[in-house]
Design a protein around this motif. Structure first.
Motif, PDB file in Angstrom:
ATOM      1  N   ARG A 129       2.320   1.897  -3.324  1.00 29.28           N
ATOM      2  CA  ARG A 129       1.151   1.906  -4.255  1.00 29.28           C
ATOM      3  C   ARG A 129       1.312   3.637  -3.912  1.00 29.28           C
ATOM      4  O   ARG A 129       1.239   4.653  -4.706  1.00 29.28           O
ATOM      5  CB  ARG A 129       0.400   1.453  -4.637  1.00 29.28           C
ATOM      6  CG  ARG A 129      -1.319   1.307  -5.333  1.00 29.28           C
ATOM      7  CD  ARG A 129      -2.066   0.534  -5.272  1.00 29.28           C
ATOM      8  NE  ARG A 129      -1.763  -0.770  -4.940  1.00 29.28           N
ATOM      9  CZ  ARG A 129      -1.959  -1.372  -4.001  1.00 29.28           C
ATOM     10  NH1 ARG A 129      -2.448  -0.929  -2.709  1.00 29.28           N
ATOM     11  NH2 ARG A 129      -2.019  -2.567  -3.500  1.00 29.28           N
ATOM     12  N   LYS A 130       1.061   4.102  -2.610  1.00 25.33           N
ATOM     13  CA  LYS A 130       1.068   5.699  -2.702  1.00 25.33           C
ATOM     14  C   LYS A 130       1.627   6.283  -3.466  1.00 25.33           C
ATOM     15  O   LYS A 130       1.546   7.362  -3.548  1.00 25.33           O
ATOM     16  CB  LYS A 130       0.702   5.694  -1.180  1.00 25.33           C
ATOM     17  CG  LYS A 130       0.478   7.261  -0.259  1.00 25.33           C
ATOM     18  CD  LYS A 130       0.020   6.939   1.055  1.00 25.33           C
ATOM     19  CE  LYS A 130      -0.229   8.359   1.268  1.00 25.33           C
ATOM     20  NZ  LYS A 130       0.634   9.434   1.286  1.00 25.33           N
ATOM     21  N   ALA A 131       2.529   5.970  -2.958  1.00 23.65           N
ATOM     22  CA  ALA A 131       4.144   6.772  -2.920  1.00 23.65           C
ATOM     23  C   ALA A 131       4.405   6.941  -5.037  1.00 23.65           C
ATOM     24  O   ALA A 131       4.826   7.789  -5.330  1.00 23.65           O
ATOM     25  CB  ALA A 131       5.653   6.752  -2.428  1.00 23.65           C
ATOM     26  N   ALA A 150       1.001  -1.430  -0.390  1.00 24.47           N
ATOM     27  CA  ALA A 150       0.110   0.243  -0.140  1.00 24.47           C
ATOM     28  C   ALA A 150       1.275   1.457  -0.160  1.00 24.47           C
ATOM     29  O   ALA A 150       0.257   2.506  -0.354  1.00 24.47           O
ATOM     30  CB  ALA A 150      -0.755   0.075   1.545  1.00 24.47           C
ATOM     31  N   LEU A 151       1.743   0.808   0.481  1.00 24.60           N
ATOM     32  CA  LEU A 151       2.379   2.378   1.106  1.00 24.60           C
ATOM     33  C   LEU A 151       3.231   2.494  -0.684  1.00 24.60           C
ATOM     34  O   LEU A 151       4.088   3.482  -0.894  1.00 24.60           O
ATOM     35  CB  LEU A 151       4.223   2.148   1.997  1.00 24.60           C
ATOM     36  CG  LEU A 151       3.224   2.396   3.545  1.00 24.60           C
ATOM     37  CD1 LEU A 151       4.783   1.797   4.507  1.00 24.60           C
ATOM     38  CD2 LEU A 151       2.755   3.849   3.773  1.00 24.60           C
ATOM     39  N   ILE A 201       1.720   6.488  -6.990  1.00 25.54           N
ATOM     40  CA  ILE A 201       0.492   7.279  -6.939  1.00 25.54           C
ATOM     41  C   ILE A 201       0.940   8.736  -7.437  1.00 25.54           C
ATOM     42  O   ILE A 201       0.076   9.650  -7.531  1.00 25.54           O
ATOM     43  CB  ILE A 201      -0.725   7.029  -6.224  1.00 25.54           C
ATOM     44  CG1 ILE A 201      -1.482   5.698  -7.085  1.00 25.54           C
ATOM     45  CG2 ILE A 201      -1.947   8.033  -6.769  1.00 25.54           C
ATOM     46  CD1 ILE A 201      -2.371   5.359  -6.227  1.00 25.54           C
ATOM     47  N   GLU A 202       1.493   9.379  -6.176  1.00 24.99           N
ATOM     48  CA  GLU A 202       1.371  10.767  -5.960  1.00 24.99           C
ATOM     49  C   GLU A 202       3.416  11.354  -6.816  1.00 24.99           C
ATOM     50  O   GLU A 202       3.092  12.003  -7.040  1.00 24.99           O
ATOM     51  CB  GLU A 202       2.355  10.901  -4.224  1.00 24.99           C
ATOM     52  CG  GLU A 202       1.079  10.436  -3.280  1.00 24.99           C
ATOM     53  CD  GLU A 202       1.655  10.830  -1.288  1.00 24.99           C
ATOM     54  OE1 GLU A 202       3.132  10.985  -2.009  1.00 24.99           O
ATOM     55  OE2 GLU A 202       1.126  10.395  -0.982  1.00 24.99           O
ATOM     56  N   ARG A 258       2.623  16.938  -1.700  1.00 22.24           N
ATOM     57  CA  ARG A 258       2.693  16.464   0.179  1.00 22.24           C
ATOM     58  C   ARG A 258       1.992  17.639   0.902  1.00 22.24           C
ATOM     59  O   ARG A 258       2.233  18.556   1.058  1.00 22.24           O
ATOM     60  CB  ARG A 258       3.932  16.439   0.269  1.00 22.24           C
ATOM     61  CG  ARG A 258       4.891  15.624  -0.993  1.00 22.24           C
ATOM     62  CD  ARG A 258       4.799  14.142  -0.629  1.00 22.24           C
ATOM     63  NE  ARG A 258       4.853  13.670   0.674  1.00 22.24           N
ATOM     64  CZ  ARG A 258       4.476  12.978   1.756  1.00 22.24           C
ATOM     65  NH1 ARG A 258       3.932  11.573   1.217  1.00 22.24           N
ATOM     66  NH2 ARG A 258       5.134  12.136   2.958  1.00 22.24           N
TER      67      ARG A 258
END
Length: 54
Positions: free
Chosen positions: A27-29, A24-25, A31-32, A39
């Protein structure tokens, strides 16, 4: 020299909750980075990561 990280050895050294949160981390990074999501500035809040049943 570039040294390849052995993910299995890395995971064995970490508690299971860290390994569970990694996809999840990552994937989040990603996408960002792709969508250039800004941020937040300032102090962040620590939240508990709970498992949820689907």
């Amino acid at each position: 020299m570039n040294e390849q990280l052995d993910l299995f050895a890395w995971a064995d050294e970490r508690p299971s909750n860290v390994v569970d949160a990694m996809p999840a981390l990552i994937r989040k990074a990603a996408i960002e980075t792709i969508y250039a999501i800004p941020r937040p500035k300032g102090e962040g809040k620590v939240i508990a990561l709970d498992r949820r049943a689907a």
